[in-house]
Design an enzyme around this catalytic site. Structure first.
Site, PDB file in Angstrom:
ATOM      1  N   ASN A   1      -2.192  11.668 -20.462  1.00  0.00           N
ATOM      2  CA  ASN A   1      -2.232  10.801 -21.645  1.00  0.00           C
ATOM      3  C   ASN A   1      -1.314  11.427 -22.693  1.00  0.00           C
ATOM      4  OD1 ASN A   1      -2.842   9.286 -23.909  1.00  0.00           O
ATOM      5  ND2 ASN A   1      -4.885  10.157 -24.199  1.00  0.00           N
ATOM      6  N   TRP A   2      -0.152  10.813 -22.860  1.00  0.00           N
ATOM      7  CA  TRP A   2       0.837  11.391 -23.785  1.00  0.00           C
ATOM      8  C   TRP A   2       0.516  11.107 -25.245  1.00  0.00           C
ATOM      9  CZ3 TRP A   2       6.266  10.220 -21.153  1.00  0.00           C
ATOM     10  CH2 TRP A   2       6.396  11.049 -20.037  1.00  0.00           C
ATOM     11  N   LYS A   3      -0.420  10.194 -25.494  1.00  0.00           N
ATOM     12  CA  LYS A   3      -0.730   9.807 -26.877  1.00  0.00           C
ATOM     13  C   LYS A   3       0.565   9.393 -27.587  1.00  0.00           C
ATOM     14  CE  LYS A   3      -4.473  13.069 -26.552  1.00  0.00           C
ATOM     15  NZ  LYS A   3      -5.525  13.802 -27.207  1.00  0.00           N
TER      16      LYS A   3
ATOM     17  N   HIS B   1     -10.815   5.592 -25.421  1.00  0.00           N
ATOM     18  CA  HIS B   1     -10.532   7.008 -25.713  1.00  0.00           C
ATOM     19  C   HIS B   1     -11.189   7.367 -27.047  1.00  0.00           C
ATOM     20  CE1 HIS B   1      -8.348  10.648 -26.733  1.00  0.00           C
ATOM     21  NE2 HIS B   1      -8.100  10.773 -25.441  1.00  0.00           N
TER      22      HIS B   1
ATOM     23  N   GLU C   1     -10.218   8.915 -29.503  1.00  0.00           N
ATOM     24  CA  GLU C   1      -9.372   8.692 -30.692  1.00  0.00           C
ATOM     25  C   GLU C   1      -9.378   7.224 -31.100  1.00  0.00           C
ATOM     26  OE1 GLU C   1      -5.835  10.601 -29.186  1.00  0.00           O
ATOM     27  OE2 GLU C   1      -6.950  12.487 -29.133  1.00  0.00           O
TER      28      GLU C   1
ATOM     29  N   GLU D   1     -15.060  12.754 -21.269  1.00  0.00           N
ATOM     30  CA  GLU D   1     -14.272  13.561 -22.203  1.00  0.00           C
ATOM     31  C   GLU D   1     -15.139  13.967 -23.383  1.00  0.00           C
ATOM     32  OE1 GLU D   1      -9.853  12.912 -21.634  1.00  0.00           O
ATOM     33  OE2 GLU D   1     -10.456  11.506 -23.162  1.00  0.00           O
TER      34      GLU D   1
ATOM     35  N   GLY E   1      -8.299  18.453 -27.218  1.00  0.00           N
ATOM     36  CA  GLY E   1      -7.278  19.011 -28.099  1.00  0.00           C
ATOM     37  C   GLY E   1      -7.720  20.273 -28.829  1.00  0.00           C
TER      38      GLY E   1
ATOM     39  N   SER F   1      -8.961  19.525 -22.895  1.00  0.00           N
ATOM     40  CA  SER F   1      -8.288  20.824 -22.795  1.00  0.00           C
ATOM     41  C   SER F   1      -8.089  21.306 -21.353  1.00  0.00           C
ATOM     42  CB  SER F   1      -9.031  21.880 -23.626  1.00  0.00           C
ATOM     43  OG  SER F   1      -8.988  21.529 -25.006  1.00  0.00           O
TER      44      SER F   1
ATOM     45  N   GLY G   1      -4.373  15.642 -21.751  1.00  0.00           N
ATOM     46  CA  GLY G   1      -3.590  15.329 -22.940  1.00  0.00           C
ATOM     47  C   GLY G   1      -2.432  16.305 -23.090  1.00  0.00           C
ATOM     48  N   GLY G   2      -2.627  17.312 -23.922  1.00  0.00           N
ATOM     49  CA  GLY G   2      -1.562  18.258 -24.273  1.00  0.00           C
ATOM     50  C   GLY G   2      -0.787  18.815 -23.086  1.00  0.00           C
TER      51      GLY G   2
HETATM   52  C1  PEP Z   1      -7.191  13.466 -23.973  1.00  0.00           C
HETATM   53  O1  PEP Z   1      -6.663  13.086 -24.985  1.00  0.00           O
HETATM   54  O2  PEP Z   1      -7.627  12.631 -23.176  1.00  0.00           O
HETATM   55  C2  PEP Z   1      -7.326  14.907 -23.756  1.00  0.00           C
HETATM   56  C3  PEP Z   1      -8.174  15.303 -22.865  1.00  0.00           C
HETATM   57  O3  PEP Z   1      -6.547  15.740 -24.519  1.00  0.00           O
HETATM   58  P1  PEP Z   1      -6.345  17.334 -24.298  1.00  0.00           P
HETATM   59  O4  PEP Z   1      -6.099  17.552 -22.828  1.00  0.00           O
HETATM   60  O5  PEP Z   1      -5.156  17.684 -25.138  1.00  0.00           O
HETATM   61  O6  PEP Z   1      -7.608  17.999 -24.759  1.00  0.00           O
END
Ligand code: PEP
Length: 254
Positions: free
Chosen positions: A10-12, A96, A98, A168, A174, A214, A235-236
Site C-alpha cells: 500500500n503506497w498510500k 484502511h 487512515e 491491521e 507506521g 510495520s 505500507g512503508g
Molecule cells: C498500512 O498502511 O497498511 C501499513 C501497514 O503501513 P506500515 O507497513 O507502514 O505500518
C-alpha cells in the site's frame, strides 16, 4: 487448506510517476527472484494505475486504495469500482484505518463500498483492527468483531469467498511497532473462527487474512510462519523495491 499467500503493498500518497514506474520496471527485472505461489499486489495512488497496468506481463496485481460506494454520478473527486473494473485492477483496499480516521468512513459506508466492489468484480481487501486504547483495555476482539459484523456479515458465503481480510492493529501502522506473531496468530484465528460461524468453515478456510502494521523484511518470516497469517499488507516497506522483494520471498520461506 492451502491458501495462496498474498503480499500487498500500500503506497498510500507516495511516489512521483517516475518513481512508480522505476519501481514497476525494477520489480519486472527481478522477476526471477520472485517465488512461484506467492501473489503480489500493489496499491499505488490511483493516477498511476493506468501506466502501471500497461507494463507487459506484470508480476503484480493492481489495487485501488479506496473506491466510491456509487457506480457513477455527481461525486466530485471520486473513483468508482465500475471504473476500476474496466482496467486491470483486481482489488481495492476498503476501510484502511487512515480512511476510517481521517476521512470518517464508518461501518455503514464501508459495507456499501464492499458491495460496490463485489458488484463490479473487484475483490475488497477489507481492513479491520483495534487502536492502542482498545488493545490496552482488552477490547480488541470486540472491536474487530464489530467491524466484521457491520462491514462484511451481510455477505453470502459466495461473496465472502471473494473478500481478502487484513488485520491491521492501528497501533502498529507506521509506528515501527509490529504485533508479535503470537498476537497476530491469536487475532487471525479469532477472525477465521468468526467467519466460519457466519459463512461456514469451508468458506472461512478459503478467505485469506493478511497481517499489516510495520511489516518489514526482518519480521515478515515470523509472521508468515503463523498458520492463519496468509500474507501481509505492507505500507512503508513496500516503497523500497529490494525490501519488498525480500518480503515476497519470505512468504515462500526463502
Ligand atoms: C498500512 O498502511 O497498511 C501499513 C501497514 O503501513 P506500515 O507497513 O507502514 O505500518
Amino acid at each position: 487448506m492451502m491458501r495462496t499467500k498474498l503480499v500487498a503493498g500500500n503506497w498510500k500518497m507516495n511516489k512521483t510517476l517516475t518513481e512508480a514506474m522505476e519501481f514497476a520496471v525494477s520489480l519486472q527485472e527481478h522477476r526471477d527472484e520472485l517465488p512461484d505461489g506467492v501473489e503480489v499486489m500493489i496499491a499505488p495512488p490511483s493516477l498511476y494505475l493506468v501506466p502501471m497496468e500497461m507494463v507487459k506481463d506484470p508480476v503484480y496485481e493492481l489495487a485501488a486504495q479506496n473506491c466510491s460506494q456509487h457506480s457513477f454520478g455527481a461525486f466530485t473527486g471520486e473513483i468508482s469500482a465500475a471504473m476500476l473494473s474496466e482496467m486491470r485492477v483486481r482489488y481495492a483496499i476498503i476501510g484502511h484505518s487512515e480512511r476510517r480516521q481521517y476521512f470518517h468512513e464508518g461501518d455503514t459506508l464501508l459495507a456499501r463500498k464492499v458491495d460496490a466492489c463485489l458488484l463490479h468484480g473487484i475483490k475488497p481487501v477489507f481492513c479491520v483492527g483495534e487502536n492502542l486504547e482498545e488493545r490496552q483495555e482488552k477490547r480488541h476482539f470486540i472491536t474487530v468483531l464489530h467491524q466484521l459484523e457491520h462491514g462484511l456479515y451481510h455477505l453470502s458465503p459466495a461473496q465472502m469467498a471473494d473478500v481478502v481480510l487484513a488485520y491491521e492493529p492501528v497501533w502498529a501502522i507506521g509506528t515501527g511497532v509490529t504485533a508479535s506473531s503470537d498476537q497476530a496468530q491469536e487475532m487471525h484465528a479469532f477472525v477465521r473462527q468468526s467467519l466460519a460461524s457466519h459463512v461456514g468453515e469451508a468458506t472461512a478456510n478459503r478467505v485469506r487474512i493478511l497481517y499489516g502494521g510495520s511489516v518489514n523484511a526482518s519480521n515478515s518470516a515470523d509472521l508468515f510462519a503463523c498458520p492463519d497469517v496468509d500474507g501481509a499488507l505492507v505500507g512503508g516497506a513496500s516503497l523500497k523495491v529490494h525490501e519488498f522483494i525480500r518480503i515476497i520471498r519470505s512468504a515462500a520461506g526463502l
